[in-house]
Design an enzyme around this catalytic site. Structure first.
Site, PDB file in Angstrom:
ATOM      1  N   GLU A   1       0.824  -1.207   0.000  1.00  0.00           N
ATOM      2  CA  GLU A   1       0.000   0.000   0.000  1.00  0.00           C
ATOM      3  C   GLU A   1       0.858   1.258   0.000  1.00  0.00           C
ATOM      4  OE1 GLU A   1      -2.799  -0.198   3.189  1.00  0.00           O
ATOM      5  OE2 GLU A   1      -3.892  -1.906   2.335  1.00  0.00           O
TER       6      GLU A   1
ATOM      7  N   HIS B   1     -10.479   1.939   0.540  1.00  0.00           N
ATOM      8  CA  HIS B   1     -10.958   1.058   1.614  1.00  0.00           C
ATOM      9  C   HIS B   1     -12.473   0.874   1.594  1.00  0.00           C
ATOM     10  CE1 HIS B   1      -6.896   1.834   3.116  1.00  0.00           C
ATOM     11  NE2 HIS B   1      -7.047   0.770   3.892  1.00  0.00           N
TER      12      HIS B   1
END
Length: 309
Positions: free
Chosen positions: A160, A193
């Site tokens: 990430e 997310h």
């Protein structure tokens, strides 16, 4: 109007027209570069999240088989993210005097302070957490056998940060400037997310309103962390600091004020929380002083050198 005045007026109109033309062309070029950068970031988000769903499975996300497949997918995406940056540099006609990996924060010079000082900073901010959630030391052998631990503490932070900080920030800085990029780029991280909504709706364990509320809260704190990680990246020029801080935050979670209020030593725990927060603010700029870390190629992409550079 005499001849001299006519010539002067004609010259004035010509310069106005020329300046207007240059401004129009400049704005068009800026918009094209901006669209290229934003499109590149969106494609990376879609590729990263899309790679999680290429495996057809009815198993929950925490099942070891699902974890291993998804880890393989995001590792592959992070491995090709430098190609996205290279392609963006070609389309935007960007050149730097450092290597592509250095531009993305992968370098050895200054690695020791970049590995320790940001981690010290984020640890200080969790002083109250240390009182309510003790750290139990596990052997590395047990940890490396736990697929969920590997995902949360290793794979997710590395992939990430490499994608959402190392690849996206260099693409955003030339268009927005460093300061704006620190606040804009994390929005991609927060939005990424939202895919958890799909899995939670499929499980049907919570009400829809609770699922969306939880996702909104998650968007908020992931975006806030993204701002902090982007700040670290631009100040230090290294990706290792954001990775370690990301892993630390995954292990510790959010400050648990509820537990602090019900703790037998509530005053002491709340004092630790407050002290940690104040120390974090006091140490934020000294511990991320660019002087400690060496070159930061991402800052060279900014049109003007801002406070972070």
């Amino acid at each position: 109007m005499n001849l001299l005045e006519s010539v002067s007026m004609s010259s004035l109109f010509y310069h106005i027209l020329l300046c207007s033309t240059h401004a129009t062309v400049g704005a068009r070029v800026y918009m094209e570069d901006y669209l290229v950068s934003v499109t590149g970031c969106l494609l990376l988000v879609l590729l990263y999240i899309g790679s999680l769903y290429i495996w057809c499975s009815t198993l929950p996300r925490d099942h070891p088989r699902v974890i291993k497949r998804r880890c393989a997918s995001v590792i592959l995406v992070s491995a090709v993210s430098p190609a996205f940056v290279k392609l963006w540099m070609y389309w935007a006609d960007i050149t730097v005097d450092k290597s592509l990996w250095e531009l993305m924060g992968v370098c050895l010079k200054g690695i020791i302070p970049a590995s320790t000082l940001p981690l010290l900073l984020i640890t200080v901010s969790h002083l109250g957490k240390k009182q309510t959630k003790p750290l139990y030391v596990q052997t590395w052998r047990l940890c490396m056998q736990d697929a969920e631990w590997i995902r949360n503490q290793v794979v997710a932070p590395v992939t990430e940060e490499l994608v959402f900080r190392g690849a996206m920030l260099p693409m955003m800085v030339p268009c927005t400037g460093t300061t704006a990029a620190i606040f804009i780029a994390p929005l991609f991280f927060g939005v990424a997310h939202f895919h958890h909504i799909i899995e939670q709706l499929q499980l049907g364990k919570d009400r829809v309103s609770a699922i969306f509320l939880g996702s909104g809260v998650q968007f908020l704190y992931t975006t806030v962390f993204g701002v902090f990680a982007a700040f670290l990246f631009t100040r230090t020029g290294h990706i290792v600091g954001p990775i370690l801080c990301h892993s630390f935050c995954n292990s510790q979670g959010l400050p648990d004020i509820g537990s602090a209020l019900s703790h037998p030593q509530r005053s002491a725990v709340l004092f630790c929380y407050l002290s940690g927060f104040l120390l974090f603010l006091v140490l934020l700029f000294p511990l991320t002083d660019p002087f400690l870390y060496g070159a930061r190629p991402v800052c060279s992409l900014a049109a003007s050198q801002t406070l972070e550079c």
